[in-house]
Design a protein around this motif. Structure first.
Motif, PDB file in Angstrom:
ATOM      1  N   PHE A 113       0.838  -1.200   0.000  1.00 12.13           N
ATOM      2  CA  PHE A 113       0.000   0.000   0.000  1.00 12.13           C
ATOM      3  C   PHE A 113       0.872   1.248   0.000  1.00 12.13           C
ATOM      4  O   PHE A 113       2.048   1.203   0.361  1.00 12.13           O
ATOM      5  CB  PHE A 113      -0.978  -0.006   1.175  1.00 12.13           C
ATOM      6  N   LYS A 114       0.281   2.342  -0.459  1.00 11.80           N
ATOM      7  CA  LYS A 114       1.024   3.592  -0.597  1.00 11.80           C
ATOM      8  C   LYS A 114       0.090   4.760  -0.241  1.00 11.80           C
ATOM      9  O   LYS A 114      -0.574   5.314  -1.107  1.00 11.80           O
ATOM     10  CB  LYS A 114       1.519   3.713  -2.039  1.00 11.80           C
ATOM     11  N   PRO A 115       0.019   5.112   1.046  1.00  4.49           N
ATOM     12  CA  PRO A 115      -0.866   6.217   1.434  1.00  4.49           C
ATOM     13  C   PRO A 115      -0.391   7.546   0.837  1.00  4.49           C
ATOM     14  O   PRO A 115       0.804   7.798   0.746  1.00  4.49           O
ATOM     15  CB  PRO A 115      -0.781   6.240   2.956  1.00  4.49           C
ATOM     16  N   ASP A 116      -1.365   8.377   0.444  1.00  5.68           N
ATOM     17  CA  ASP A 116      -1.001   9.684  -0.099  1.00  5.68           C
ATOM     18  C   ASP A 116      -0.271  10.510   0.954  1.00  5.68           C
ATOM     19  O   ASP A 116       0.760  11.110   0.670  1.00  5.68           O
ATOM     20  CB  ASP A 116      -2.243  10.425  -0.579  1.00  5.68           C
ATOM     21  N   ALA A 117      -0.813  10.537   2.158  1.00  6.14           N
ATOM     22  CA  ALA A 117      -0.154  11.231   3.269  1.00  6.14           C
ATOM     23  C   ALA A 117      -0.798  10.797   4.582  1.00  6.14           C
ATOM     24  O   ALA A 117      -2.000  10.570   4.646  1.00  6.14           O
ATOM     25  CB  ALA A 117      -0.275  12.745   3.120  1.00  6.14           C
ATOM     26  N   VAL A 118       0.035  10.667   5.600  1.00 10.91           N
ATOM     27  CA  VAL A 118      -0.445  10.444   6.963  1.00 10.91           C
ATOM     28  C   VAL A 118       0.053  11.647   7.746  1.00 10.91           C
ATOM     29  O   VAL A 118       1.265  11.883   7.835  1.00 10.91           O
ATOM     30  CB  VAL A 118       0.059   9.117   7.565  1.00 10.91           C
ATOM     31  N   ASP A 124      -4.324  18.991  18.302  1.00 11.92           N
ATOM     32  CA  ASP A 124      -4.818  17.952  19.210  1.00 11.92           C
ATOM     33  C   ASP A 124      -4.195  16.573  19.005  1.00 11.92           C
ATOM     34  O   ASP A 124      -4.571  15.626  19.679  1.00 11.92           O
ATOM     35  CB  ASP A 124      -6.338  17.846  19.118  1.00 11.92           C
ATOM     36  N   GLY A 125      -3.253  16.442  18.073  1.00  8.98           N
ATOM     37  CA  GLY A 125      -2.573  15.165  17.865  1.00  8.98           C
ATOM     38  C   GLY A 125      -3.359  14.134  17.071  1.00  8.98           C
ATOM     39  O   GLY A 125      -2.915  12.988  16.942  1.00  8.98           O
ATOM     40  N   VAL A 126      -4.511  14.498  16.519  1.00 10.53           N
ATOM     41  CA  VAL A 126      -5.308  13.565  15.727  1.00 10.53           C
ATOM     42  C   VAL A 126      -4.538  13.194  14.456  1.00 10.53           C
ATOM     43  O   VAL A 126      -4.032  14.063  13.751  1.00 10.53           O
ATOM     44  CB  VAL A 126      -6.685  14.177  15.373  1.00 10.53           C
ATOM     45  N   VAL A 127      -4.435  11.882  14.201  1.00  8.29           N
ATOM     46  CA  VAL A 127      -3.707  11.382  13.035  1.00  8.29           C
ATOM     47  C   VAL A 127      -4.705  11.067  11.931  1.00  8.29           C
ATOM     48  O   VAL A 127      -5.683  10.343  12.139  1.00  8.29           O
ATOM     49  CB  VAL A 127      -2.874  10.125  13.385  1.00  8.29           C
ATOM     50  N   LEU A 128      -4.445  11.633  10.749  1.00 10.80           N
ATOM     51  CA  LEU A 128      -5.331  11.482   9.610  1.00 10.80           C
ATOM     52  C   LEU A 128      -4.637  10.769   8.463  1.00 10.80           C
ATOM     53  O   LEU A 128      -3.495  11.074   8.134  1.00 10.80           O
ATOM     54  CB  LEU A 128      -5.805  12.851   9.112  1.00 10.80           C
ATOM     55  N   LEU A 129      -5.339   9.846   7.856  1.00 11.85           N
ATOM     56  CA  LEU A 129      -4.922   9.242   6.599  1.00 11.85           C
ATOM     57  C   LEU A 129      -5.574  10.088   5.519  1.00 11.85           C
ATOM     58  O   LEU A 129      -6.799  10.167   5.431  1.00 11.85           O
ATOM     59  CB  LEU A 129      -5.417   7.796   6.516  1.00 11.85           C
ATOM     60  N   LEU A 130      -4.777  10.779   4.730  1.00 12.39           N
ATOM     61  CA  LEU A 130      -5.283  11.690   3.715  1.00 12.39           C
ATOM     62  C   LEU A 130      -5.227  10.999   2.364  1.00 12.39           C
ATOM     63  O   LEU A 130      -4.185  10.477   1.969  1.00 12.39           O
ATOM     64  CB  LEU A 130      -4.440  12.965   3.704  1.00 12.39           C
ATOM     65  N   ASP A 131      -6.353  10.990   1.664  1.00  6.06           N
ATOM     66  CA  ASP A 131      -6.445  10.323   0.373  1.00  6.06           C
ATOM     67  C   ASP A 131      -6.983  11.303  -0.661  1.00  6.06           C
ATOM     68  O   ASP A 131      -8.125  11.753  -0.569  1.00  6.06           O
ATOM     69  CB  ASP A 131      -7.365   9.100   0.496  1.00  6.06           C
TER      70      ASP A 131
END
Length: 186
Positions: A113-118, A124-131
């Motif tokens: 897999f190759k996430p666009d950006a994490v 607030d430290g919330v981690v997002l998987l950006l697609d």
């Protein structure tokens, strides 16, 4: 349905399927510039055509498509408001267009897999998987597939030690301008 749409009207003829790949190249370059502390809209606009031409798919694009994809990639990156975030780093590598592998659970088969950006929101430290997705129309059909992709990527990231709080689809709607319809009531 996503909460945020970035609607861009192309200035050129209809796009090839190549468009999405080339826009991703510019979007990823925006994050690389950001990581080095060199990001500005002007800096990304200046390097975008070169980034596209040097990509694997770049030689297939004519100059009109290069200009259009550069413009869309810059606008998509600007939409993210990167200054509110930091890129998550895993095993010394920033998670921007980074190819990763994890056991699939089926024998020795690896899930690639190759996430666009994490990214991590600074507030607030919330981690997002950006697609990032480019599309020609709004339809609910592809969302099931995108949700499946987000679920698979979220689980794969968890397996390599990166906990994701939410997946965000940044949909770039590329449409040809049309004359507005007159409502019967007007």
């Amino acid at each position: 349905r996503p909460k945020h749409w970035l609607r861009i009207e192309p200035k050129t003829k209809p796009f090839l399927l190549l468009r999405g790949c080339l826009v991703h190249e510019v979007f990823a370059e925006g994050w690389r510039l950001f990581l080095r502390g060199e990001y500005s809209r002007g800096a990304l606009e200046a390097v975008a055509p070169q980034v596209i031409r040097q990509s694997k798919e770049g030689p297939e694009a004519d100059e009109e498509l290069v200009r259009e994809c550069a413009r869309i990639g810059v606008l998509a990156f600007e939409c993210v408001r990167a200054h509110d975030y930091e890129v998550v780093v895993h095993e010394g590598r920033p998670l921007v267009e980074e190819r990763m592998y994890t056991p699939s659970g089926v024998g020795d088969v690896l899930f690639s897999f190759k996430p666009d950006a994490v990214i991590r929101r600074k507030a607030d430290g919330v981690v997002l998987l950006l697609d990032l997705k480019t599309r020609k129309s709004i339809s609910s059909d592809p969302y099931l597939m995108h949700d499946l992709q987000s679920s698979l990527y979220t689980e794969a990231l968890r397996r390599v030690g990166v906990e994701v709080d939410a997946a965000v689809h940044l949909d770039v709607l590329c449409t040809t301008p049309r004359a507005p319809r007159r409502l019967a009531s007007s």
